[in-house]
Design a protein around this motif. Structure first.
Motif, PDB file in Angstrom:
ATOM      1  N   ASP A  17       0.845  -1.192   0.000  1.00 54.36           N
ATOM      2  CA  ASP A  17       0.000   0.000   0.000  1.00 54.36           C
ATOM      3  C   ASP A  17       0.879   1.241   0.000  1.00 54.36           C
ATOM      4  O   ASP A  17       2.069   1.192   0.350  1.00 54.36           O
ATOM      5  N   PHE A  18       0.296   2.369  -0.398  1.00 58.15           N
ATOM      6  CA  PHE A  18       0.987   3.664  -0.355  1.00 58.15           C
ATOM      7  C   PHE A  18       0.095   4.622   0.415  1.00 58.15           C
ATOM      8  O   PHE A  18      -0.660   5.399  -0.152  1.00 58.15           O
ATOM      9  N   LEU A  19       0.179   4.538   1.745  1.00 58.31           N
ATOM     10  CA  LEU A  19      -0.695   5.343   2.602  1.00 58.31           C
ATOM     11  C   LEU A  19       0.003   6.586   3.127  1.00 58.31           C
ATOM     12  O   LEU A  19      -0.578   7.661   3.177  1.00 58.31           O
ATOM     13  N   THR A  20       1.254   6.447   3.570  1.00 57.73           N
ATOM     14  CA  THR A  20       2.088   7.587   3.965  1.00 57.73           C
ATOM     15  C   THR A  20       3.528   7.240   3.650  1.00 57.73           C
ATOM     16  O   THR A  20       3.888   6.057   3.533  1.00 57.73           O
ATOM     17  N   LEU A  21       4.372   8.257   3.564  1.00 59.96           N
ATOM     18  CA  LEU A  21       5.794   8.021   3.309  1.00 59.96           C
ATOM     19  C   LEU A  21       6.488   7.426   4.532  1.00 59.96           C
ATOM     20  O   LEU A  21       7.614   6.949   4.428  1.00 59.96           O
ATOM     21  N   LEU A  22       5.817   7.442   5.670  1.00 58.93           N
ATOM     22  CA  LEU A  22       6.377   6.804   6.860  1.00 58.93           C
ATOM     23  C   LEU A  22       6.507   5.296   6.672  1.00 58.93           C
ATOM     24  O   LEU A  22       7.301   4.647   7.349  1.00 58.93           O
ATOM     25  N   ASP A  23       5.736   4.740   5.745  1.00 57.80           N
ATOM     26  CA  ASP A  23       5.735   3.297   5.515  1.00 57.80           C
ATOM     27  C   ASP A  23       6.893   2.848   4.626  1.00 57.80           C
ATOM     28  O   ASP A  23       7.056   1.646   4.387  1.00 57.80           O
ATOM     29  N   TYR A  24       7.696   3.792   4.142  1.00 60.56           N
ATOM     30  CA  TYR A  24       8.790   3.481   3.230  1.00 60.56           C
ATOM     31  C   TYR A  24      10.115   3.986   3.785  1.00 60.56           C
ATOM     32  O   TYR A  24      10.168   5.044   4.417  1.00 60.56           O
ATOM     33  N   THR A  25      11.182   3.230   3.532  1.00 58.52           N
ATOM     34  CA  THR A  25      12.503   3.648   3.961  1.00 58.52           C
ATOM     35  C   THR A  25      12.989   4.788   3.067  1.00 58.52           C
ATOM     36  O   THR A  25      12.449   5.027   1.977  1.00 58.52           O
ATOM     37  N   SER A  26      14.032   5.452   3.515  1.00 56.37           N
ATOM     38  CA  SER A  26      14.617   6.530   2.717  1.00 56.37           C
ATOM     39  C   SER A  26      15.078   6.013   1.364  1.00 56.37           C
ATOM     40  O   SER A  26      14.846   6.648   0.322  1.00 56.37           O
ATOM     41  N   ASP A  27      15.715   4.831   1.349  1.00 56.29           N
ATOM     42  CA  ASP A  27      16.195   4.267   0.088  1.00 56.29           C
ATOM     43  C   ASP A  27      15.044   3.878  -0.834  1.00 56.29           C
ATOM     44  O   ASP A  27      15.151   4.008  -2.058  1.00 56.29           O
TER      45      ASP A  27
END
Length: 318
Positions: A17-27
């Motif tokens: 899912d793509f709910l917030t950028l908090l769910d993804y690492t910087s890389d």
């Protein structure tokens, strides 16, 4: 190309899912941006790969949009797929069908679901019960698709993130939340100036501060626009009364006195600053025409980059 510290494979994203950028690492965010750069270059050269041939995107809109609807529909078309516009009038969810039922039924028809609604809890619940990726196209708390497009625009104009300072001036809304997280994730310094009583959600600020500690970004939260803009490389603002707050327009105009982005305010920024605005803009309110229509403004490039950033999201998740 943006450099990542670890090796990322495209399979990392499939089905997420793509709910917030908090769910993804910087890389992972940098990988998405590289994909957006690649897809934009191919489109400009007239070579759009049909990465989503035979795929369908269900688009649930509970409030109006120009850029979001057009960019997602065109993005799916350019990638060889198909998009379906769904308003509350078109769906049983508008007549009280449980979100869990809507999620599970749509998952049998489409390959991804995009949602634009005022309730982040609704998007989270939809994602919980969906078996296909759910993309947050705007909620009351977050606007991650816009933030990814903003990062792409900054990179195109500045060629880097570290060593830059971004200033956001205005309401502590969903755009401010996602920008704060985005800047922290890529190691860019960020200062947010809001009027008293219109600050950002403190829980989201704490999460962004935690990210900044990991990436070395500095975060400044203030009620002073001059402090935020001083020596800024990027200046960003948004409307004072977001969708759903129109009845507060007059009260907000008074509260936001001194928060207009104009020549006087930007005079303390870097000489080569760029100006961003997610649009629609109200000239004479949150921004003066002398700024948004100047050579420093890249708002139309930014709007275009919604298309390319979202194509990257779709291509990787679907």
């Amino acid at each position: 190309m943006l450099q990542t510290k670890t090796s990322i494979e495209p399979a990392t994203f499939k089905g997420k899912d793509f709910l917030t950028l908090l769910d993804y690492t910087s890389d992972e965010i940098l990988f998405m941006l590289n994909k957006a750069v690649e897809l934009k270059k191919l489109q400009k050269e007239g070579h759009c790969p049909s990465l989503l041939a035979g795929k369908s995107l269900g688009m649930i809109f509970e409030n109006a949009s120009t850029r979001t609807r057009v960019s997602f529909e065109v993005g799916m078309t350019q990638l060889g797929g198909h998009a379906l516009f769904l308003s509350p009038r078109d769906m049983q969810i508008g007549r009280g069908e449980p979100i869990c039922d809507t999620a599970q039924v749509l998952s049998r028809y489409v390959d991804a679901i995009m949602v634009r609604t005022n309730s982040h809890e609704k998007v989270a619940e939809l994602a919980k019960f969906s078996t296909v990726p759910v993309i947050n196209a705007l909620t009351d708390d977050y606007h991650p698709c816009q933030a990814l497009a903003d990062l792409l625009t900054i990179y195109e104009n500045k060629g880097q993130f570290t060593g830059l300072k971004m200033a956001f001036i205005g309401d502590g809304n969903n755009v401010a939340h996602s920008l704060l997280i985005a800047a922290a994730k890529v190691g860019m310094d960020v200062a947010v100036a809001t009027p008293k009583g219109y600050e950002m959600n403190p829980v989201i600020v704490e999460k962004a501060l935690s990210v900044a500690d990991e990436t070395g970004s500095t975060v400044t939260i203030t009620n002073d626009p001059l402090e935020a803009v001083r020596d800024a490389d990027v200046i960003y603002t948004d409307v004072w009364a977001s969708m759903g707050y129109e009845e507060e327009q007059k009260a907000r105009e008074e509260a936001f006195t001194g928060f207009q982005v104009n020549n006087e305010l930007v005079s303390v920024a870097k000489d080569d600053y760029i100006f961003l605005h997610c649009l629609p803009a109200h000239r004479g309110e949150e921004v003066a025409a002398e700024v948004i229509d100047s050579n420093h403004s890249v708002v139309y490039d930014e709007a275009e980059n919604r298309l390319h950033a979202q194509k990257a999201i779709l291509a990787l998740l679907v």
